[in-house]
Structures are given as C-alpha cells and as structure tokens.
Scaffold this active site. Structure first.
Site, mmCIF file in Angstrom:
data_model
loop_
_atom_site.group_PDB
_atom_site.id
_atom_site.type_symbol
_atom_site.label_atom_id
_atom_site.label_comp_id
_atom_site.label_asym_id
_atom_site.label_seq_id
_atom_site.Cartn_x
_atom_site.Cartn_y
_atom_site.Cartn_z
ATOM 1 C CG ASP A 1 -13.979 -6.670 1.894
ATOM 2 O OD1 ASP A 1 -13.715 -5.961 2.888
ATOM 3 O OD2 ASP A 1 -14.464 -6.207 0.845
ATOM 4 C CE1 TYR B 1 -3.580 -2.578 0.676
ATOM 5 C CE2 TYR B 1 -4.645 -0.512 1.248
ATOM 6 C CZ TYR B 1 -4.730 -1.841 0.915
ATOM 7 O OH TYR B 1 -5.960 -2.439 0.820
ATOM 8 C CG ASP C 1 -8.286 -4.471 1.681
ATOM 9 O OD1 ASP C 1 -9.243 -3.995 2.317
ATOM 10 O OD2 ASP C 1 -8.198 -4.413 0.436
ATOM 11 C CE LYS D 1 1.513 -17.649 -2.642
ATOM 12 N NZ LYS D 1 0.593 -18.796 -2.762
ATOM 13 C CG ASP E 1 -2.374 -20.111 -1.302
ATOM 14 O OD1 ASP E 1 -1.854 -20.114 -0.167
ATOM 15 O OD2 ASP E 1 -1.849 -20.700 -2.275
HETATM 16 C C1 IPM Z 1 -10.443 -0.897 3.994
HETATM 17 C C2 IPM Z 1 -10.642 -0.285 2.633
HETATM 18 C C3 IPM Z 1 -9.458 0.612 2.318
HETATM 19 C C4 IPM Z 1 -8.205 -0.241 2.325
HETATM 20 C C5 IPM Z 1 -9.581 1.407 1.003
HETATM 21 C C6 IPM Z 1 -10.850 2.235 0.955
HETATM 22 C C7 IPM Z 1 -8.377 2.251 0.740
HETATM 23 O O1 IPM Z 1 -10.828 -1.279 1.677
HETATM 24 O O2 IPM Z 1 -10.300 -0.128 4.958
HETATM 25 O O3 IPM Z 1 -10.464 -2.120 4.098
HETATM 26 O O4 IPM Z 1 -7.898 -0.908 1.333
HETATM 27 O O5 IPM Z 1 -7.513 -0.234 3.344
HETATM 28 MG MG MG Z 2 -11.071 -3.220 2.480
#
Ligand code: IPM
Ligand code: MG
Length: 353
Positions: free
Chosen positions: A247, A141, A243, A186, A219
């Site tokens: 999700d 990042y 990240d 990884k 993975d």
């Molecule tokens: C998160 C989001 C952010 C990230 C984006 C919006 C930059 O996806 O906080 O998980 O990737 O950190």
């Molecule tokens: Mg995110």
C-alpha cells in the site's frame, strides 16, 4: 488457445472494475484468436448475502477447475462488524489458502506522465520499478487466533518450506530483472523473522548466487521505499509486512488504483486482482480506476496462460491510455476526469486497432 476464467467480482467497485477487465480479455481473445470462457461466481459480502458464507463451496470448486481467476475486491461496511462470525475478507483469505497461492507478485511501475500524481518528488521517483513478492498463505494472517473478554492473540508461524518456496519465486524474478533482492523482516525482534533471514540466506546463496541479496528490517524498508525507491529491484517479505509495504509502494506509482497483482502457487493456476479494496464510498458511480484490474488481466495472460505477447499488448494499451490523458479521479490532472467506462473503452479501442 481455450481457457476458462472464473470471475469473482466481489463487492463495492469490484463489479465495475472486473467488467472492464473482462471486456479487455474478450477483445484480446478476438484479436489473437483465443477462446476465453468466463464464469461468474460469488465471493465476499455478496456471497454472504446470498449464501451465508464468504466463500461458498461452488465458488471454491469452480476456481479449482479453472485456468485462472480474476477477482475485483471484497469488503464493505455491511460486513465489517469486528465481532461478526462471518466477514467478507474471509472469502479472499480462504480462496488464497484453498488454492495454495503462496506467492503474491505486486509490481510497482511508474508511468512518466503520472510522476506528478505521486506525493513524492519527481527526482526521487525517477527510475522506480519494483517487484514485491509477498508471502500469501502463512504468517500471522493464518495462525491460531484467540479471544477472551480481556485479551486476544494472533499466532505468527512460518515453516522453512514456506519460506524456501517463496524465496525461489523471488530469486527467479530477480534473475530475470536487475539481479537484486531485498528480503524484508524484523529479525531484531521476531523469531519467525530470524528463521526467515537464515532460510532466505541459504536458498539464495546456494541456488541464486548471481543475485545480490540484502536483508532489511521492515521499519527501515518502509523508510527507504520513500527515500530512495529507485534503488529497489525485487523485494520478498512475509504476509503482513508485504500487505503494508505494498500500500505504501502504491503511492510511488501515484494511486492504489494502478497496482495489479498475481497470486501464484506451485502450478499454473493463479488468482489476479487489483491490490486496492472495494472502495464502498465510490461504488456504483462509474468513478473507480479500472487500470489495476486491466493490468491484472495482463498478468493473468502472462503467468497462467503463458501469453506474453497478449500481456504486453494490454500493458501498452493502458500506458497509451494514460498518455492520452484518460485518467480517473484518483490520478486526474487539470480538472479533466475520466470515468471507469471511458478508461475501459479507450483501452479496448486501442486493442481493437
Ligand atoms: C490485500 C488486502 C487483503 C489482505 C484484505 C482485504 C484481507 O488488503 O490483498 O492486500 O490483507 O491481504
Ligand atoms: Mg492490502
């Protein structure tokens, strides 16, 4: 106690969900005798429109002086041109970096009534309670980026110190929980992951010998999260893997709209935000799920202000709101859909009792 909280509503559904979060904060102040002073500042697309920058200097200065920060979400189609110089997400990345918020705590807990809101089978889900610790200010990042007509690159760098400090956060959390840590990397491909693995191994064996450590390739971790989620306690991983995996993990809880997060640094100052995005498709429609933001307020009280009792009161109120069937569209059952405000009202009412 007296505390100053900077509120960064941001874009899309950000203003709607933070509004409910602030109402909850105020009712907690009233009930428990605290004075919470909130100040609004701009970030993300809203800040670009008003000032040309995704993180205006006034916002950064106010955050540095605050006791804690509550953030909604940033981003939207208006500011997502991949070739634009200024993008809304830069505001969020810049504030994390400027405040040194290197550890991002993302708890994944399951409300029993929402087992059917998940796409995963109830038997597999039962008992799931995970704390993901995502490294937040390093890795791909933040590495150097290059771009020519025909190629592009993003550099992924980690230092030993960056890995050590986030490992300690995860190690401490594991000690307070079920004493199991899975470190995700990884290491079969990436040099940064090999440094990650060696460093985590050393810190854990020398400082957290009572915690059982397991290394897992990312993975494989993605697969096991769905196959046997209840076997995980604390997970620690680098920025991008964290990240993506969180999700994925939100689907265990039933919705991205349920997961709060805390971004912490070396001191007490922290930034608290739902893990979901700005959801431009439903923005301004009173449809968004405010629970992730309200639960982020609970984390704020716990981690930045040391108010554990108050934090638990909020968590209980959200839980009983879900039990009472107050469910926004993302987690709705049997055709009954609650609005953002209804969900906020219910939690506030519970806390006022
Ligand atoms: C998160 C989001 C952010 C990230 C984006 C919006 C930059 O996806 O906080 O998980 O990737 O950190
Ligand atoms: Mg995110």
């Amino acid at each position: 106690m007296k505390a100053t909280i900077v509120v960064l509503a941001g874009d899309g559904i950000g203003p709607e969900v933070t509004r409910e979060g602030v109402r909850v904060l105020q009712i907690i102040g009233k009930k428990f005798g605290h004075e919470f002073h909130t100040i609004n500042h701009l970030i993300g697309g809203a800040a670009i429109d008003a000032t040309g920058s995704a993180l205006p200097p006034e916002t950064e200065a106010a955050c540095k002086k605050a006791d804690a920060i509550l953030l909604g979400a940033v981003g939207g189609p208006k500011w997502s041109d991949p070739n634009a110089k200024v993008r809304s997400e830069q505001g969020l990345l810049a504030i994390r970096k400027a405040l040194g918020l290197f550890a991002n705590l993302r708890p994944v807990t399951l409300h029993p009534d929402l087992i059917d809101a998940s796409t995963i089978k109830p038997d597999v889900l039962k008992g799931t309670d995970i704390m993901v610790v995502r490294e937040l200010t390093g890795g791909i990042y933040f590495g150097e980026k290059t771009r020519t007509e025909t190629s592009a690159s993003d550099l992924c760098t980690y230092t030993v110190e960056e890995i050590e400090r986030v490992t300690r956060v995860a190690g401490k959390l594991a000690q307070q929980r079920r004493k199991q840590l899975v470190s995700v990397d990884k290491a079969n491909v990436l040099e940064t992951s090999r440094l990650w693995r060696t460093t985590v191994e050393r810190v854990m064996s020398s400082e957290f010998a009572d915690v059982k450590l397991e290394h897992m390739l990312v993975d494989s971790a993605a697969m096991h999260l769905i196959r046997r989620p209840s076997s995980f306690d604390v997970m620690v991983t680098e920025n991008m893997f964290g990240d993506i995996l969180t999700d994925e993990a939100s689907m265990l809880a039933g919705s991205l709209g349920l997961l709060p997060s805390a971004s912490l640094g070396a001191g007490k100052l922290g930034l608290y935000e739902p893990i979901h995005g700005s959801a431009p498709d439903i923005a301004g429609q009173n449809k968004a799920n405010p629970y992730a933001t309200i639960l982020s307020v609970a984390m704020l009280l716990r981690h930045s202000l040391g108010l554990e009792k108050e934090a638990q009161a909020i968590e209980l109120a959200v839980s009983s709101s879900i039990s009472a069937g107050i469910r926004t569209a993302d987690i709705a059952a049997s055709g009954r859909v609650s609005s953002t405000m209804e969900a906020g009202n219910f939690v506030v009412a519970r806390l006022s009792e």
